[in-house]
Design a protein around this motif. Structure first.
Motif, PDB file in Angstrom:
ATOM      1  N   LEU A  85       0.837  -1.198   0.000  1.00 13.22           N
ATOM      2  CA  LEU A  85       0.000   0.000   0.000  1.00 13.22           C
ATOM      3  C   LEU A  85       0.873   1.250   0.000  1.00 13.22           C
ATOM      4  CD1 LEU A  85      -2.732   1.462   0.236  1.00 13.22           C
ATOM      5  CD2 LEU A  85      -2.533   1.182   2.720  1.00 13.22           C
ATOM      6  N   LYS A  86       1.903   1.265   0.816  1.00 11.72           N
ATOM      7  CA  LYS A  86       2.813   2.412   0.858  1.00 11.72           C
ATOM      8  C   LYS A  86       3.526   2.582  -0.485  1.00 11.72           C
ATOM      9  CE  LYS A  86       1.602   3.673   4.692  1.00 11.72           C
ATOM     10  NZ  LYS A  86       0.777   4.859   4.732  1.00 11.72           N
ATOM     11  N   GLU A  89       1.044   4.134  -2.825  1.00  7.84           N
ATOM     12  CA  GLU A  89       0.883   5.561  -2.521  1.00  7.84           C
ATOM     13  C   GLU A  89       2.044   6.375  -3.064  1.00  7.84           C
ATOM     14  OE1 GLU A  89       0.326   5.621   1.711  1.00  7.84           O
ATOM     15  OE2 GLU A  89      -1.796   5.101   1.555  1.00  7.84           O
ATOM     16  N   GLU A  90       3.258   5.849  -2.936  1.00  8.87           N
ATOM     17  CA  GLU A  90       4.427   6.557  -3.457  1.00  8.87           C
ATOM     18  C   GLU A  90       4.382   6.649  -4.983  1.00  8.87           C
ATOM     19  OE1 GLU A  90       6.891   8.233  -1.860  1.00  8.87           O
ATOM     20  OE2 GLU A  90       5.718   7.851  -0.048  1.00  8.87           O
ATOM     21  N   CYS A  92       1.700   6.656  -6.810  1.00  2.96           N
ATOM     22  CA  CYS A  92       0.630   7.603  -7.141  1.00  2.96           C
ATOM     23  C   CYS A  92       1.072   9.050  -6.922  1.00  2.96           C
ATOM     24  CB  CYS A  92      -0.617   7.300  -6.323  1.00  2.96           C
ATOM     25  SG  CYS A  92      -1.442   5.784  -6.844  1.00  2.96           S
ATOM     26  N   GLU A  93       1.935   9.277  -5.954  1.00  3.94           N
ATOM     27  CA  GLU A  93       2.444  10.633  -5.714  1.00  3.94           C
ATOM     28  C   GLU A  93       3.297  11.119  -6.878  1.00  3.94           C
ATOM     29  OE1 GLU A  93       3.458  12.440  -2.399  1.00  3.94           O
ATOM     30  OE2 GLU A  93       1.708  11.686  -1.343  1.00  3.94           O
ATOM     31  N   TYR A 105      -7.204   7.749  -7.895  1.00  4.67           N
ATOM     32  CA  TYR A 105      -5.818   7.509  -8.301  1.00  4.67           C
ATOM     33  C   TYR A 105      -5.729   6.977  -9.725  1.00  4.67           C
ATOM     34  CZ  TYR A 105      -4.455   7.989  -3.435  1.00  4.67           C
ATOM     35  OH  TYR A 105      -4.229   8.453  -2.188  1.00  4.67           O
TER      36      TYR A 105
END
Length: 115
Positions: A85-86, A89-90, A92-93, A105
């Motif tokens: 998940l992390k 998220e990275e 997607c950033e 996203y």
């Protein structure tokens, strides 16, 4: 100290290619985790039996030990899921922002339609 710079490489992948590769790696890891969970479920099913009758007639201490092992396994899977998940998220950033905010996203369609 100054930051070192990466030398220019003519065959370096684009940001889009890298993003796709990262998303594919997340998907592959998710599939691997799903296979591991299925194997663990099969192992549990074999231990407790089709009719929940414990066909190997284990001692209560063996049942507790088996349960602890299964719990540790699931805890490890949960930690790996959190790391994925992390990672997602990275990734997607790093995606470029669009004019319209998309809460899912995803990249907006080229024709201007909503996600």
């Amino acid at each position: 100290m100054s930051m070192s710079k990466m030398p220019h490489q003519p065959n370096r992948p684009s940001q889009k290619e890298v993003t796709i590769d990262l998303l594919e790696s997340i998907a592959l890891e998710e599939m691997a985790l799903a296979n591991l969970l299925n194997a663990e479920a099969d192992k549990i099913q074999a231990f407790i039996g089709e009719s929940y009758d414990f066909p190997s007639n284990p001692h209560p201490h063996e049942i507790i030990s088996f349960n602890k092992g299964a719990r540790k396994f699931v805890d490890s899977i949960i930690m790996k899921e959190w790391l994925l998940l992390k990672k997602l998220e990275e990734v997607c950033e790093c995606l470029p922002l669009h004019d319209s905010y998309c809460p899912h996203y995803c990249t907006c369609h080229d024709d201007g339609s909503e996600c």
